[in-house]
Design a protein around this motif. Structure first.
Motif, PDB file in Angstrom:
ATOM      1  N   LYS A   9       0.895  -1.169  -0.016  1.00 35.70           N
ATOM      2  CA  LYS A   9      -0.007   0.056   0.079  1.00 35.70           C
ATOM      3  C   LYS A   9       0.918   1.259   0.310  1.00 35.70           C
ATOM      4  CE  LYS A   9      -4.049  -1.737   2.305  1.00 35.70           C
ATOM      5  NZ  LYS A   9      -5.269  -1.594   3.432  1.00 35.70           N
ATOM      6  N   GLU A  10       0.506   2.327  -0.729  1.00 37.23           N
ATOM      7  CA  GLU A  10       0.968   3.423  -0.813  1.00 37.23           C
ATOM      8  C   GLU A  10       0.327   4.559  -0.280  1.00 37.23           C
ATOM      9  OE1 GLU A  10       1.844   7.472  -2.216  1.00 37.23           O
ATOM     10  OE2 GLU A  10       0.244   6.441  -2.848  1.00 37.23           O
ATOM     11  N   LYS A  11       0.977   5.319   0.930  1.00 43.83           N
ATOM     12  CA  LYS A  11       0.422   6.559   1.488  1.00 43.83           C
ATOM     13  C   LYS A  11       1.526   7.721   1.456  1.00 43.83           C
ATOM     14  CE  LYS A  11      -2.230   7.352   5.750  1.00 43.83           C
ATOM     15  NZ  LYS A  11      -2.707   6.745   7.085  1.00 43.83           N
ATOM     16  N   LYS A  12       1.136   8.764   1.047  1.00 46.44           N
ATOM     17  CA  LYS A  12       1.777   9.786   1.129  1.00 46.44           C
ATOM     18  C   LYS A  12       3.389   9.719   0.453  1.00 46.44           C
ATOM     19  CE  LYS A  12      -0.391  11.955   5.247  1.00 46.44           C
ATOM     20  NZ  LYS A  12      -0.263  12.454   6.463  1.00 46.44           N
ATOM     21  N   GLY A  13       3.492   8.821  -0.533  1.00 42.73           N
ATOM     22  CA  GLY A  13       4.618   8.478  -1.108  1.00 42.73           C
ATOM     23  C   GLY A  13       5.482   7.459  -0.688  1.00 42.73           C
ATOM     24  N   ALA A  46      13.294  -7.687  -2.824  1.00 41.49           N
ATOM     25  CA  ALA A  46      12.037  -6.993  -3.504  1.00 41.49           C
ATOM     26  C   ALA A  46      12.638  -6.020  -4.411  1.00 41.49           C
ATOM     27  CB  ALA A  46      11.378  -6.138  -2.259  1.00 41.49           C
ATOM     28  N   GLU A  47      11.748  -5.870  -5.857  1.00 41.57           N
ATOM     29  CA  GLU A  47      12.073  -4.944  -6.823  1.00 41.57           C
ATOM     30  C   GLU A  47      10.870  -4.237  -7.215  1.00 41.57           C
ATOM     31  OE1 GLU A  47      15.119  -6.751  -9.725  1.00 41.57           O
ATOM     32  OE2 GLU A  47      13.666  -8.086  -9.383  1.00 41.57           O
ATOM     33  N   ALA A  48      10.972  -2.970  -7.131  1.00 41.77           N
ATOM     34  CA  ALA A  48       9.731  -2.043  -8.224  1.00 41.77           C
ATOM     35  C   ALA A  48      10.322  -1.346  -9.022  1.00 41.77           C
ATOM     36  CB  ALA A  48       9.161  -1.188  -6.721  1.00 41.77           C
ATOM     37  N   ASN A  49       9.692  -1.033  -9.965  1.00 42.85           N
ATOM     38  CA  ASN A  49      10.197  -0.455 -11.368  1.00 42.85           C
ATOM     39  C   ASN A  49      11.449  -0.570 -11.651  1.00 42.85           C
ATOM     40  OD1 ASN A  49       7.516   1.091 -11.155  1.00 42.85           O
ATOM     41  ND2 ASN A  49       8.536   2.640  -9.620  1.00 42.85           N
ATOM     42  N   GLY A  50      11.934  -2.024 -11.642  1.00 35.43           N
ATOM     43  CA  GLY A  50      13.211  -2.460 -11.981  1.00 35.43           C
ATOM     44  C   GLY A  50      14.330  -2.206 -11.164  1.00 35.43           C
ATOM     45  N   MET A  68       7.667 -10.765   6.697  1.00 35.58           N
ATOM     46  CA  MET A  68       8.837  -9.512   6.392  1.00 35.58           C
ATOM     47  C   MET A  68       7.654  -8.396   6.186  1.00 35.58           C
ATOM     48  SD  MET A  68      12.152 -10.306   5.521  1.00 35.58           S
ATOM     49  CE  MET A  68      12.818 -12.374   5.557  1.00 35.58           C
ATOM     50  N   LYS A  69       8.099  -7.177   6.723  1.00 35.91           N
ATOM     51  CA  LYS A  69       7.679  -6.037   6.788  1.00 35.91           C
ATOM     52  C   LYS A  69       8.738  -4.869   6.366  1.00 35.91           C
ATOM     53  CE  LYS A  69       4.406  -2.502   8.731  1.00 35.91           C
ATOM     54  NZ  LYS A  69       4.027  -2.119   9.999  1.00 35.91           N
ATOM     55  N   PHE A  70       8.537  -4.061   5.343  1.00 33.19           N
ATOM     56  CA  PHE A  70       9.602  -3.244   4.998  1.00 33.19           C
ATOM     57  C   PHE A  70       8.745  -1.843   4.181  1.00 33.19           C
ATOM     58  CE2 PHE A  70       9.633  -6.218   1.697  1.00 33.19           C
ATOM     59  CZ  PHE A  70       9.692  -5.226   0.586  1.00 33.19           C
ATOM     60  N   LYS A  71       9.438  -0.733   4.177  1.00 34.98           N
ATOM     61  CA  LYS A  71       8.856   0.346   3.616  1.00 34.98           C
ATOM     62  C   LYS A  71       9.906   0.813   2.524  1.00 34.98           C
ATOM     63  CE  LYS A  71       6.260   1.760   7.316  1.00 34.98           C
ATOM     64  NZ  LYS A  71       5.760   2.931   8.545  1.00 34.98           N
ATOM     65  N   PHE A  72       9.620   1.740   1.400  1.00 32.89           N
ATOM     66  CA  PHE A  72      10.563   2.381   0.429  1.00 32.89           C
ATOM     67  C   PHE A  72       9.703   3.246  -0.056  1.00 32.89           C
ATOM     68  CE2 PHE A  72       8.166  -0.849  -2.045  1.00 32.89           C
ATOM     69  CZ  PHE A  72       8.069  -0.300  -3.036  1.00 32.89           C
ATOM     70  N   THR A  73      10.426   4.372  -0.895  1.00 33.57           N
ATOM     71  CA  THR A  73       9.794   5.307  -1.607  1.00 33.57           C
ATOM     72  C   THR A  73      10.094   5.164  -3.070  1.00 33.57           C
ATOM     73  OG1 THR A  73      11.649   6.699  -1.209  1.00 33.57           O
ATOM     74  CG2 THR A  73      10.009   6.928   0.487  1.00 33.57           C
ATOM     75  N   GLY A  74       9.489   5.976  -3.771  1.00 29.55           N
ATOM     76  CA  GLY A  74       9.780   5.742  -5.379  1.00 29.55           C
ATOM     77  C   GLY A  74       8.985   4.941  -6.228  1.00 29.55           C
ATOM     78  N   ALA A  75       7.675   4.595  -5.735  1.00 26.71           N
ATOM     79  CA  ALA A  75       6.677   3.940  -6.131  1.00 26.71           C
ATOM     80  C   ALA A  75       5.408   4.663  -6.097  1.00 26.71           C
ATOM     81  CB  ALA A  75       6.795   2.516  -5.954  1.00 26.71           C
TER      82      ALA A  75
END
Length: 100
Positions: A9-13, A46-50, A68-75
């Protein structure tokens, strides 16, 4: 062998990803006791947008069916997250889910 359930889920970037991988995760001690072959997840990515957004080498000390639980930005919403893991025997699981 197994399947990985993914919630993204995405929230505020910021994208929050939760995964549940179905795997017996037999450590050396447990395998000896059960007279089975040792097998556990050794690499999780984990990969997102290559791009790789999360990567970890794991050991025998993760529990059965690891979460597993993690957060990232850029998607953003609609992009896909791909989870890949490899175990000690070389078995590989690749699962993909759209970010909501």
């Amino acid at each position: 062998m197994a399947k990985t359930r993914i919630k993204a889920k995405e929230k505020k970037g910021v994208v929050t990803v939760k995964t549940l991988s179905k795997h017996p995760m037999l450590s050396y001690v447990e395998a000896k006791r059960a007279k089975k072959e040792v097998n556990f997840i050794t690499h999780f990515m984990a990969e997102a947008n290559g791009k790789v957004v999360y990567e970890v080498s794991t050991s025998q000390f993760l529990s059965k069916d690891p979460y597993m639980k993690f957060k990232f930005t850029g998607a953003k919403k609609g992009d896909k997250v791909t989870i890949t893991w490899v175990d000690l025997k070389g078995n590989k699981d690749v699962s993909t889910k759209k970010i909501r």
